[in-house]
Design a protein around this motif. Structure first.
Motif, PDB file in Angstrom:
ATOM      1  N   GLY A  77       0.824  -1.204   0.000  1.00  0.00           N
ATOM      2  CA  GLY A  77       0.000   0.000   0.000  1.00  0.00           C
ATOM      3  C   GLY A  77       0.854   1.248   0.000  1.00  0.00           C
ATOM      4  N   THR A  78       0.462   2.229  -0.820  1.00  0.00           N
ATOM      5  CA  THR A  78       1.155   3.522  -0.885  1.00  0.00           C
ATOM      6  C   THR A  78       0.354   4.549  -0.097  1.00  0.00           C
ATOM      7  OG1 THR A  78       2.126   3.008  -3.044  1.00  0.00           O
ATOM      8  CG2 THR A  78       1.981   5.339  -2.440  1.00  0.00           C
ATOM      9  N   ARG A  79       1.033   5.301   0.745  1.00  0.00           N
ATOM     10  CA  ARG A  79       0.355   6.158   1.709  1.00  0.00           C
ATOM     11  C   ARG A  79      -0.572   7.177   1.047  1.00  0.00           C
ATOM     12  NH1 ARG A  79      -0.228   5.277   7.044  1.00  0.00           N
ATOM     13  NH2 ARG A  79       2.012   4.814   7.262  1.00  0.00           N
ATOM     14  N   ARG A  80      -0.134   7.786  -0.067  1.00  0.00           N
ATOM     15  CA  ARG A  80      -0.963   8.797  -0.742  1.00  0.00           C
ATOM     16  C   ARG A  80      -1.319   8.330  -2.157  1.00  0.00           C
ATOM     17  NH1 ARG A  80       2.727  11.078   2.302  1.00  0.00           N
ATOM     18  NH2 ARG A  80       4.242  11.223   0.607  1.00  0.00           N
ATOM     19  N   ASP A  81      -1.793   7.112  -2.227  1.00  0.00           N
ATOM     20  CA  ASP A  81      -2.246   6.545  -3.491  1.00  0.00           C
ATOM     21  C   ASP A  81      -3.567   7.205  -3.886  1.00  0.00           C
ATOM     22  OD1 ASP A  81      -3.517   4.813  -5.448  1.00  0.00           O
ATOM     23  OD2 ASP A  81      -2.107   3.250  -4.850  1.00  0.00           O
ATOM     24  N   PRO A  82      -3.664   7.766  -5.107  1.00  0.00           N
ATOM     25  CA  PRO A  82      -4.894   8.458  -5.480  1.00  0.00           C
ATOM     26  C   PRO A  82      -6.056   7.537  -5.816  1.00  0.00           C
ATOM     27  CG  PRO A  82      -3.361   8.483  -7.314  1.00  0.00           C
ATOM     28  CD  PRO A  82      -2.632   7.888  -6.148  1.00  0.00           C
ATOM     29  N   ALA A  83      -5.773   6.389  -6.418  1.00  0.00           N
ATOM     30  CA  ALA A  83      -6.835   5.552  -6.974  1.00  0.00           C
ATOM     31  C   ALA A  83      -7.252   4.413  -6.060  1.00  0.00           C
ATOM     32  CB  ALA A  83      -6.390   4.983  -8.331  1.00  0.00           C
ATOM     33  N   THR A  84      -6.317   3.883  -5.287  1.00  0.00           N
ATOM     34  CA  THR A  84      -6.632   2.835  -4.314  1.00  0.00           C
ATOM     35  C   THR A  84      -6.087   3.298  -2.965  1.00  0.00           C
ATOM     36  OG1 THR A  84      -4.610   1.635  -4.969  1.00  0.00           O
ATOM     37  CG2 THR A  84      -6.683   0.933  -5.957  1.00  0.00           C
ATOM     38  N   PRO A  85      -6.891   3.988  -2.180  1.00  0.00           N
ATOM     39  CA  PRO A  85      -6.409   4.596  -0.938  1.00  0.00           C
ATOM     40  C   PRO A  85      -5.712   3.593  -0.028  1.00  0.00           C
ATOM     41  CG  PRO A  85      -8.603   5.392  -1.454  1.00  0.00           C
ATOM     42  CD  PRO A  85      -8.312   4.301  -2.437  1.00  0.00           C
ATOM     43  N   TYR A  86      -4.744   4.094   0.708  1.00  0.00           N
ATOM     44  CA  TYR A  86      -3.936   3.250   1.576  1.00  0.00           C
ATOM     45  C   TYR A  86      -4.786   2.430   2.539  1.00  0.00           C
ATOM     46  CZ  TYR A  86      -0.680   1.997   5.296  1.00  0.00           C
ATOM     47  OH  TYR A  86       0.036   1.289   6.230  1.00  0.00           O
ATOM     48  N   ALA A  87      -5.905   2.971   2.987  1.00  0.00           N
ATOM     49  CA  ALA A  87      -6.762   2.231   3.916  1.00  0.00           C
ATOM     50  C   ALA A  87      -7.209   0.907   3.322  1.00  0.00           C
ATOM     51  CB  ALA A  87      -7.980   3.077   4.290  1.00  0.00           C
TER      52      ALA A  87
END
Length: 488
Positions: free
Chosen positions: A425-435
């Motif tokens: 998971g990437t912390r500031r992923d725009p398309a698939t949020p880290y949560a």
């Protein structure tokens, strides 16, 4: 949602030949007859049942490509670039950009177009002219006339898919694609599956693990989708993700001093994007010479797509600055180019990725059938994610008119009994949020979470040595990093 892999797919589109240049077949055990298709790649077709519940019934053919391992071979590594609707064949063509040399040495790199996508029984719905018109529709209707046009266009999209794809529509979902992937694993001669899935590809990988936990060797799920989310909750959280990503871009460009906005604070800059979109809503921007626009204008919907596309990759932020600089001067050329990139429109027209994306999404969960639900969702998102939310809420409207029933009801996938599965998971992923990565890693019985403290959509092989080392080690040895590891 589309993955960072889209940029790779477009870059190799002119080089990709699918499996068209077949030479003399190279017989292989398992039902695949490989043919040379250029640049060291081999191509084949895999016959699978249209309906896996009727194994002896009608069959469709899945397009497959592989690049043989360069060293001491472990087996095959299957790839999926996301979407849904992204071509795994074209993605594998870009293997040097997708996986590390160490992984290429140990695995045959195998790409395939999932059913309904690319060269695998593709879903087709609208001709290029009608698809241009559909994508340009006002997807944030302000009055009854605009809403009626959006409803009519969404209904025509669904009707076009029904007319041209027929009974395939009921069988393009992720459950069926995961069963195809198991048939491909067996045909490749691999006892267990090794897999790298990006974005939507994480859902496909998790579905495979849930259906066939005992056949998993190593799965990397990068840019995770949470299969437990309802379809509207998915849209809501994705819209929030794009807002976060755009704010990160604004903060960066303000710090660098090259921002295209007059405002010198983040709130003001984001308001300027809102104002730009509203101007495009009232008076579409022209697409000047040098774009692939022809006589097309940049409506609000196309402007929004053009602004969000570079958010997928932090390396594209300078392009976003140039795009917005031109747009704020009244030139929509780069906005249109970016939107076309995301939607799969090239000089020769559209690929089928937009139609496949809709067809797969509409059967991968239950969408409301009443238009009022979409209107309420858009109103809610206009408060929490004002730039991207209303568009994303309305974008699923064709599913309200979809002619087939869902083949998956959203719920957690646990893959009980599978070996460790690596979720990135990437912390500031725009398309698939880290949560979503945290959720998926927790839902999978053997999920292991690797966090990338960065920007952009997906993390592996995008420049972070910590992530790349952990993923490569896991793919080659089966040993994951410690759960909760953070990079850098």
């Amino acid at each position: 949602m589309w993955s960072r892999a889209l940029a790779v797919l477009v870059a190799v589109a002119l080089l990709a030949t699918g499996c068209a240049r077949d030479q003399r077949p190279l017989p292989e055990p398992g039902g695949l007859a490989w043919s040379d298709c250029g640049d060291g790649f081999q191509c084949a077709k895999l016959a699978v049942p249209l309906d896996h519940d009727v194994p002896d019934g009608e069959r469709i053919r899945i397009s497959v490509i592989r690049l043989p391992a360069t060293g001491d071979r472990i087996g095959s590594l299957l790839l999926n670039p996301g979407g849904p609707g992204g071509s795994g064949v074209e993605y594998a063509r870009a293997a040097q950009s997708v996986v590390s040399p160490g992984v290429r040495a140990r695995f045959d790199i195998v790409g395939f177009d999932p059913r309904g996508v690319g060269a695998s029984a593709p879903v087709e719905c609208l001709d290029d002219h009608r698809l241009d018109a559909f994508l340009a529709l006002d997807a944030t209707p302000d009055d009854a006339t605009e809403r009626a046009a959006l409803e009519r266009g969404s209904r025509e999209f669904a009707q076009g898919c029904a007319a041209h794809a027929g009974k395939l529509l009921q069988h393009v979902g992720t459950v069926d694609a995961a069963r195809d992937m198991d048939a491909l694993r067996e045909a490749l001669g691999d006892r267990k599956l090794t897999y790298l899935g990006k974005s939507y590809g994480t859902f496909l990988g998790a579905m495979y693990a849930d259906l066939f936990p005992g056949r998993v060797r190593a799965l990397v799920l990068d840019g995770a989708v949470d299969p437990a989310l309802s379809r509207f909750r998915f849209n809501t959280e994705q819209a929030d993700g794009f807002e976060v990503a755009f704010r990160a871009y604004v903060d960066d460009c303000l710090a660098r001093g090259d921002c295209p906005f007059r405002s010198r604070d983040a709130g003001g800059a984001m308001d300027e994007l809102t104002a730009l979109l509203r101007r495009a809503d009232r008076h579409p921007l022209p697409a000047g010479a040098g774009g692939d626009g022809g006589d097309r204008e940049v409506t609000e919907a196309l402007a929004l797509l053009g602004a969000l596309t570079p958010l997928y990759d932090r390396g594209s932020w300078p392009m976003l600055t140039e795009t917005l600089t031109e747009a704020l001067r009244g030139d929509g050329t780069m906005l249109l180019q970016n939107a076309d990139l995301l939607m799969g429109r090239g000089a020769d027209g559209y690929s089928n990725q937009t139609e496949a994306n809709m067809a797969i999404n509409c059967v991968d969960g239950a969408y409301p059938k009443d238009v009022r639900s979409y209107e309420r969702a858009a109103a809610d998102l206009s408060r929490t994610a004002p730039r991207f939310g209303p568009y994303i809420a309305w974008s699923s409207l064709p599913c309200a008119y979809w002619p087939t029933r869902p083949t998956f009801q959203n719920h957690p996938l646990t893959a009980k009994g599978a070996p460790p599965i690596l979720v990135v998971g990437t912390r500031r992923d725009p398309a698939t949020p880290y949560a979503w990565a945290r959720s998926l890693a927790g839902e999978l019985e053997s999920g292991v979470l690797l966090t990338y403290e960065g920007d952009g959509h997906t993390a592996y092989n995008s420049g972070d040595t910590c992530v790349d080392t952990a993923v490569d080690r896991y793919l080659i040895t089966g040993e994951p990093p410690e759960d909760g590891t953070t990079c850098p």
